[in-house]
Scaffold this motif. Structure first.
Motif, PDB file in Angstrom:
ATOM      1  N   GLU A 252      61.676  36.161 -12.131  1.00  0.00           N
ATOM      2  CA  GLU A 252      62.753  35.929 -13.094  1.00  0.00           C
ATOM      3  C   GLU A 252      62.568  36.844 -14.293  1.00  0.00           C
ATOM      4  O   GLU A 252      61.478  37.370 -14.530  1.00  0.00           O
ATOM      5  N   ALA A 253      63.643  37.030 -15.057  1.00  0.00           N
ATOM      6  CA  ALA A 253      63.587  37.909 -16.224  1.00  0.00           C
ATOM      7  C   ALA A 253      64.438  37.348 -17.355  1.00  0.00           C
ATOM      8  O   ALA A 253      65.483  36.741 -17.116  1.00  0.00           O
ATOM      9  N   VAL A 254      63.946  37.558 -18.568  1.00  0.00           N
ATOM     10  CA  VAL A 254      64.687  37.230 -19.782  1.00  0.00           C
ATOM     11  C   VAL A 254      64.827  38.518 -20.584  1.00  0.00           C
ATOM     12  O   VAL A 254      63.866  39.267 -20.740  1.00  0.00           O
ATOM     13  N   GLY A 255      66.030  38.811 -21.051  1.00  0.00           N
ATOM     14  CA  GLY A 255      66.252  39.970 -21.901  1.00  0.00           C
ATOM     15  C   GLY A 255      66.923  39.546 -23.188  1.00  0.00           C
ATOM     16  O   GLY A 255      67.648  38.552 -23.217  1.00  0.00           O
ATOM     17  N   TYR A 256      66.658  40.285 -24.265  1.00  0.00           N
ATOM     18  CA  TYR A 256      67.378  40.008 -25.511  1.00  0.00           C
ATOM     19  C   TYR A 256      67.765  41.320 -26.175  1.00  0.00           C
ATOM     20  O   TYR A 256      67.160  42.364 -25.946  1.00  0.00           O
ATOM     21  N   ASP A 257      68.808  41.259 -26.996  1.00  0.00           N
ATOM     22  CA  ASP A 257      69.291  42.440 -27.703  1.00  0.00           C
ATOM     23  C   ASP A 257      70.015  41.973 -28.969  1.00  0.00           C
ATOM     24  O   ASP A 257      70.574  40.877 -29.001  1.00  0.00           O
ATOM     25  N   ILE A 258      69.993  42.839 -30.005  1.00  0.00           N
ATOM     26  CA  ILE A 258      70.649  42.491 -31.267  1.00  0.00           C
ATOM     27  C   ILE A 258      72.148  42.710 -31.206  1.00  0.00           C
ATOM     28  O   ILE A 258      72.878  42.274 -32.098  1.00  0.00           O
ATOM     29  N   ASP A 259      72.623  43.396 -30.164  1.00  0.00           N
ATOM     30  CA  ASP A 259      74.034  43.738 -30.054  1.00  0.00           C
ATOM     31  C   ASP A 259      74.720  42.832 -29.042  1.00  0.00           C
ATOM     32  O   ASP A 259      74.323  42.773 -27.875  1.00  0.00           O
ATOM     33  N   GLU A 260      75.754  42.120 -29.471  1.00  0.00           N
ATOM     34  CA  GLU A 260      76.440  41.163 -28.607  1.00  0.00           C
ATOM     35  C   GLU A 260      77.051  41.841 -27.383  1.00  0.00           C
ATOM     36  O   GLU A 260      77.031  41.299 -26.277  1.00  0.00           O
ATOM     37  N   TRP A 261      77.585  43.057 -27.601  1.00  0.00           N
ATOM     38  CA  TRP A 261      78.207  43.791 -26.496  1.00  0.00           C
ATOM     39  C   TRP A 261      77.172  44.108 -25.415  1.00  0.00           C
ATOM     40  O   TRP A 261      77.428  44.002 -24.223  1.00  0.00           O
ATOM     41  N   SER A 262      75.957  44.497 -25.848  1.00  0.00           N
ATOM     42  CA  SER A 262      74.890  44.800 -24.899  1.00  0.00           C
ATOM     43  C   SER A 262      74.484  43.556 -24.117  1.00  0.00           C
ATOM     44  O   SER A 262      74.247  43.619 -22.908  1.00  0.00           O
ATOM     45  N   VAL A 263      74.394  42.422 -24.796  1.00  0.00           N
ATOM     46  CA  VAL A 263      74.016  41.177 -24.130  1.00  0.00           C
ATOM     47  C   VAL A 263      75.024  40.838 -23.029  1.00  0.00           C
ATOM     48  O   VAL A 263      74.647  40.482 -21.904  1.00  0.00           O
TER      49      VAL A 263
END
Length: 296
Positions: free
Chosen positions: A183-194
């Motif tokens: 499994e993987a979790v990712g995060y980003d500060i940009d809503e569009w990227s998420v």
């Protein structure tokens, strides 16, 4: 996401000086550059732009006799990937030096690979932004590193819980999942990227194993458990600031894969990792870009 467009003029012009300028501007938040006849045009998120830090960096410019001036303006508010959406990109093949016959083939869904074997991993990326299609050296080095880890630890890879810091299009998390990570979790500060990362996870049929979160490194305080593999393709200064929190989420024996910085930054990042109790396990270099692997 709003950007500033900063036009740098070097007098006299020097290609070598431009390379150094790009590295120094990258250290203070600039994400991408376009070469011009007189220097460079750089792009930086308005929310992250620190002109004082830029000026301080330029004071230490190492080329005697070269003066630098710049002009700041708001970048045109448009689809940054307009050309990509019109033309796409040719398939990109990434094969690790530890060849086991398996490669990662990154494509846009329109320009399909001409030849792909049953062993190869195909990743389709529908990039909604200008960054993260797999063309950059740092992305390719991390993908190659993931292949090497799979080659060496194939029996363990299927149990890995992966964290992708600054996930962007989700390409690194998707690569790990398609190689077999649990499994993987990712995060980003940009809503569009998420949203784009979630979209790409669906395209690649790994969405049931992928979680995409909006926020900076502090979002990890809300994530339960630890990770066996942490990846971050981010500029040097953010890495230095965020590594303590990343390390807190690493399980015993976990690996940290870092890229997004230049070879000149290797000692600084290695020192930071060692101060957190990690050891350098491997490194790669490509066109002055670097990728480091640390062991917890």
């Amino acid at each position: 996401m709003k950007y500033y467009e900063v036009a740098f003029t070097l007098t006299p012009y020097s290609a070598d000086a431009c390379d150094v300028l790009a590295a120094m501007a990258g250290d203070v938040g600039f994400e991408t550059f376009v070469e011009t006849e007189t220097g460079l045009t750089g792009y930086v998120q308005q929310a992250l732009f620190d002109e004082q830090a830029l000026q301080k960096s330029l004071e230490d410019f190492p080329f005697d006799g070269v003066s630098i001036s710049y002009d700041i303006r708001e970048a045109e508010d448009k689809d940054w990937n307009e050309q990509w959406e019109q033309e796409g990109f040719e398939p990109i093949e990434v094969r690790s030096k530890m060849e086991d016959g398996r490669g990662v083939i990154i494509h846009d869904g329109r320009h399909l690979p001409k030849v792909i074997s049953d062993q190869d991993i195909a990743i389709e990326i529908d990039a909604k932004l200008a960054f993260g299609t797999g063309t950059h050296e740092t992305t390719r080095m991390i993908c190659a590193t993931l292949q090497e880890l799979f080659t060496i630890h194939s029996s363990l890879f299927t149990t890995l819980k992966v964290l992708d810091c600054g996930t962007g299009t989700g390409i690194l998390a998707i690569c790990a999942l398609k190689l077999g990570a649990k499994e993987a979790v990712g995060y980003d500060i940009d809503e569009w990227s998420v949203d784009n990362a979630r979209h790409n996870a669906v395209i690649n049929r790994v969405d049931e194993r992928f979680t995409s979160l909006l926020g900076d490194v502090n979002i990890l305080k809300e994530v339960e458990g630890s990770f066996d593999l942490v990846m971050a393709n981010i500029n040097r200064n953010i890495l230095l600031a965020d590594m303590p929190m990343m390390h807190e989420k690493m399980a015993p024996g976990a690996r940290l894969i870092l890229s997004g910085f230049y070879t000149a930054d290797i000692p600084m990042l290695t020192e930071k990792a060692q101060s957190l109790g990690m050891t350098l396990a491997a490194q790669k270099e490509d066109n002055e870009w670097a990728c480091l692997v640390f062991q917890n």
